[in-house]
Design a protein around this motif. Structure first.
Motif, short mmCIF file in Angstrom:
data_model
loop_
_atom_site.label_atom_id
_atom_site.label_comp_id
_atom_site.label_asym_id
_atom_site.label_seq_id
_atom_site.Cartn_x
_atom_site.Cartn_y
_atom_site.Cartn_z
N MET A 275 38.27 46.16 43.59
CA MET A 275 38.09 45.76 42.18
C MET A 275 38.40 46.93 41.24
O MET A 275 37.73 47.96 41.30
CB MET A 275 36.62 45.33 42.02
CG MET A 275 36.25 44.80 40.69
SD MET A 275 34.77 43.79 40.83
CE MET A 275 33.51 44.99 41.15
N LYS B 266 36.73 46.18 36.54
CA LYS B 266 35.72 45.21 36.96
C LYS B 266 36.24 43.77 36.88
O LYS B 266 36.76 43.35 35.84
CB LYS B 266 34.50 45.37 36.06
CG LYS B 266 33.24 44.84 36.70
CD LYS B 266 32.02 45.23 35.87
CE LYS B 266 30.76 44.75 36.53
NZ LYS B 266 29.58 44.98 35.69
N TYR B 267 36.13 43.08 38.02
CA TYR B 267 36.52 41.67 38.17
C TYR B 267 38.03 41.43 38.15
O TYR B 267 38.48 40.31 38.02
CB TYR B 267 35.79 40.76 37.17
CG TYR B 267 34.29 40.91 37.31
CD1 TYR B 267 33.68 40.83 38.56
CD2 TYR B 267 33.48 41.16 36.20
CE1 TYR B 267 32.31 41.02 38.71
CE2 TYR B 267 32.11 41.34 36.35
CZ TYR B 267 31.53 41.28 37.61
OH TYR B 267 30.19 41.46 37.77
N TYR B 268 38.79 42.50 38.31
CA TYR B 268 40.25 42.37 38.49
C TYR B 268 40.61 42.99 39.84
O TYR B 268 40.19 44.11 40.14
CB TYR B 268 41.00 43.06 37.34
CG TYR B 268 40.88 42.28 36.06
CD1 TYR B 268 41.87 41.37 35.67
CD2 TYR B 268 39.76 42.43 35.25
CE1 TYR B 268 41.73 40.63 34.50
CE2 TYR B 268 39.61 41.69 34.09
CZ TYR B 268 40.60 40.79 33.73
OH TYR B 268 40.46 40.06 32.58
N HIS B 269 41.37 42.25 40.65
CA HIS B 269 41.61 42.65 42.04
C HIS B 269 43.12 42.65 42.34
O HIS B 269 43.72 41.58 42.43
CB HIS B 269 40.91 41.69 43.00
CG HIS B 269 39.44 41.55 42.72
ND1 HIS B 269 38.48 42.19 43.47
CD2 HIS B 269 38.77 40.87 41.75
CE1 HIS B 269 37.28 41.91 42.98
NE2 HIS B 269 37.44 41.11 41.93
N ARG B 270 43.70 43.84 42.49
CA ARG B 270 45.11 43.90 42.90
C ARG B 270 45.24 43.93 44.42
O ARG B 270 46.29 43.75 44.97
CB ARG B 270 45.78 45.14 42.30
CG ARG B 270 46.51 44.81 41.01
CD ARG B 270 46.90 46.05 40.28
NE ARG B 270 45.67 46.80 39.94
CZ ARG B 270 45.65 47.91 39.24
NH1 ARG B 270 46.75 48.42 38.80
NH2 ARG B 270 44.51 48.52 38.97
#
Ligand SMILES: Cc1ncc(COP(=O)(O)O)c(C=O)c1O
Length: 415
Positions: A254, A257-261
Motif C-alpha cells: 500500500m 494509503k489505500y492505493y496498491h501498485r
C-alpha cells in the motif's frame, strides 16, 4: 526478580528433578531477571494503545541495522515472512529457480516454492553445515547455460538468487560464495535467522552476518539468541530502494494509503514484540558471549572423544574471536547419534535433532525429482547431528552433567 515468581520457578525445578535434569532450553531463566523491565514496557504500551508498527519498531530497526552494520533494517512478522518478502521484492516467481542447501529449517526452501519458484539444492560443506562454494560453482559450471535472458538450468528455469544459511550461529564462507555469485551475476540473500551478531572475515574486513548480500534476514523466534514473545523478524540491507519496497510490501503493497501498485501482505512487526526485543537487545552481546564460553567448556570436556564424536568448528576464531560463532546451537556429530540421544534422554538431558530429514527428501518436494544419496553431506549430517543444551543461564553443574553423561556413554561402549 519478583519473589513469588522466582519461588514458583525454583519449586518447579525441584518438582521436575528426576525427570529433567538439564532442559534443552529454559526461557524462564532469561525472562525472570528482566521481568519488571519488560512488564513495565508492556504496561506503557498498553497505556498508549499503539500496537501496529510505530516508534518501538522504528527504534528496533535502527538498532539492529547499527548492530549489523547496514543502512536499513525493516521489522517484520517472522523470519519466514522476511525471506518471502525479499524474494517477492526481487521479482522472483514462476519459471525462476533459487539455489540453497537441503540442510536447513524448512522455511528457506518453503518460501522459494511459495513464490512459485523452484528450490534447487546444493550440498553443504560438512564442517560448517553451510552452502559449499565448491558445489555451488560446480553446479553453475556443469548444470547451467548462459543465455541472452540470463543463466538458466538445462530445463529452462532462470537462476535468480543464491541463499546461503548461517546455520547454528556460524557464518557461511561468504567471501567464496560472493565471488562465485558475482561471477554469474546472482544476488545473494543471507539467511541469518540463526546468526544475529555473528561475524565472519571478508576481503573487506570483518563483517556481520546479513550485511554482505543484497539483503539478509533474522528470526526473533523465542528460542533464538535474541527472542521475542512470539513471532518476529527483521530484514537488513544497504539498498535503500529495496528497503523502501520491502516497507511497502510489508503493509499490503500500500503506497499511498489505500492505493496498491503491487500485492503485498500483512507482514508487519507488532510494537509489543519490538518493545520486548528492545528490552532484551542490550543483553545480546553478553548472552552470545556466555554461549561461546559454554561451548568452550563442552569442547574441552569432549575433545578426546574424537573421532567417535566430532565437535563444531570455529573457522573464524582467529579473525573474529568469540563473535565468529554465536552458538545458537552446539551441534555435535556421531554415528551413534540415536543411541546417544536415547541415553541422554534416559538420564534426563534434553537434546534436539536439527534436522532429521534433508529437504530434498521431504514429501512435499517429491515433485522436484531428487533421489536419496544426491546430497551425501546433507544426508549424513541429518543422520549424525545432535544439538546439546546451550543457553546463557545453563549452570556449571548442568554443563558437567551433560559432558559427564556423554563421556559415560562412550566409555561404557554403549556404541
Ligand atoms: C535457518 C532458518 N531460516 C528461517 C527461519 C524462519 O524464521 P521464523 O521461525 O522466524 O519464521 C528459521 C527459524 O527457525 C531458521 O532457523
Amino acid at each position: 526478580m519478583h519473589r513469588s515468581v522466582a519461588a514458583r520457578y525454583l519449586s518447579d525445578v525441584e518438582n521436575s528433578k528426576g525427570v529433567t535434569k538439564v532442559p534443552f532450553f529454559d526461557l524462564r531463566r532469561q525472562y525472570l531477571p528482566l521481568r519488571e523491565d519488560i512488564l513495565s514496557g508492556i504496561a506503557a504500551l498498553c497505556d498508549q494503545q499503539n500496537f501496529i508498527l510505530g516508534t518501538q519498531v522504528e527504534e528496533l530497526e535502527q538498532k539492529i541495522a547499527a548492530l549489523v552494520g547496514t543502512t536499513c533494517g525493516i521489522g517484520t512478522s517472522s523470519g519466514t515472512d522476511a525471506q518471502l518478502m525479499i524474494l517477492m521484492s526481487l521479482g522472483i516467481g514462476p519459471g525462476d529457480a533459487v539455489l540453497t542447501t537441503p540442510f536447513t529449517f524448512f522455511s528457506t526452501a518453503g518460501c522459494i516454492a511459495r513464490v512459485g519458484a523452484t528450490p534447487i539444492f546444493i550440498d553443504i560443506d560438512p564442517n560448517t553445515f553451510a552452502l559449499s562454494p565448491a558445489r555451488l560453482e560446480e553446479f553453475l559450471v556443469k548444470r547451467c547455460v548462459s543465455t541472452s535472458t540470463g543463466l538458466k538450468t538445462n530445463d529452462g528455469k532462470r537462476i535468480c538468487a543464491v541463499i546461503p544459511i548461517h546455520l547454528f550461529g556460524l557464518g557461511a564462507d561468504m567471501d567464496s560464495i560472493m565471488e562465485v555469485a558475482a561471477h554469474w551475476n546472482l544476488p545473494v540473500i543471507e539467511d541469518a535467522a540463526q546468526a544475529i551478531g555473528a561475524r565472519y572475515p571478508t576481503r573487506d574486513g570483518v563483517r556481520s552476518a546479513g550485511a554482505v548480500g543484497v539483503a539478509g534476514f533474522f528470526s526473533f523466534y523465542p528460542t533464538k539468541n535474541l527472542g521475542a514473545f512470539g513471532d518476529a523478524g527483521m530484514m537488513v540491507t544497504n539498498d535503500s530502494a529495496l528497503a523502501q519496497n520491502l516497507r511497502v510490501l510489508r503493509n499490503h503493497g500500500m503506497d499511498p494509503k489505500y492505493y496498491h501498485r503491487q500485492i503485498g501482505g500483512n507482514f508487519r512487526l507488532d510494537a509489543l514484540q519490538a518493545m520486548v526485543l528492545l528490552k532484551k537487545l542490550p543483553h545480546l552481546g553478553a548472552w552470545s558471549q556466555r554461549r561461546w564460553e559454554i561451548a568452550q567448556e563442552y569442547r574441552e570436556a569432549l575433545a578426546d572423544l574424537s573421532p567417535d564424536l566430532l565437535l563444531p568448528v570455529e573457522p573464524y576464531r582467529e579473525s573474529c574471536g568469540s563473535a565468529g560463532h554465536i552458538f545458537h546451537q552446539f551441534v555435535i556429530r556421531t554415528k551413534h547419534r540415536d543411541a546417544l540421544r536415547a541415553n541422554l534422554h534416559e538420564v534426563g538431558i534434553g537434546t534436539e535433532i536439527y534436522y532429521p530429514l534433508a529437504l530434498h527428501q521431504q514429501d512435499c518436494f517429491r515433485d522436484l525429482g531428487y533421489r536419496k544419496g544426491e546430497f551425501p553431506e546433507a544426508e549424513r549430517a541429518a543422520s549424525e547431528c545432535l544439538a546439546l543444551p546451550i543457553f546463557p543461564e545453563l549452570t556449571q553443574e548442568e554443563i558437567s552433567l551433560v559432558t559427564g553423561a556423554i563421556r559415560t556413554f562412550f566409555e561404557k561402549k554403549h556404541v
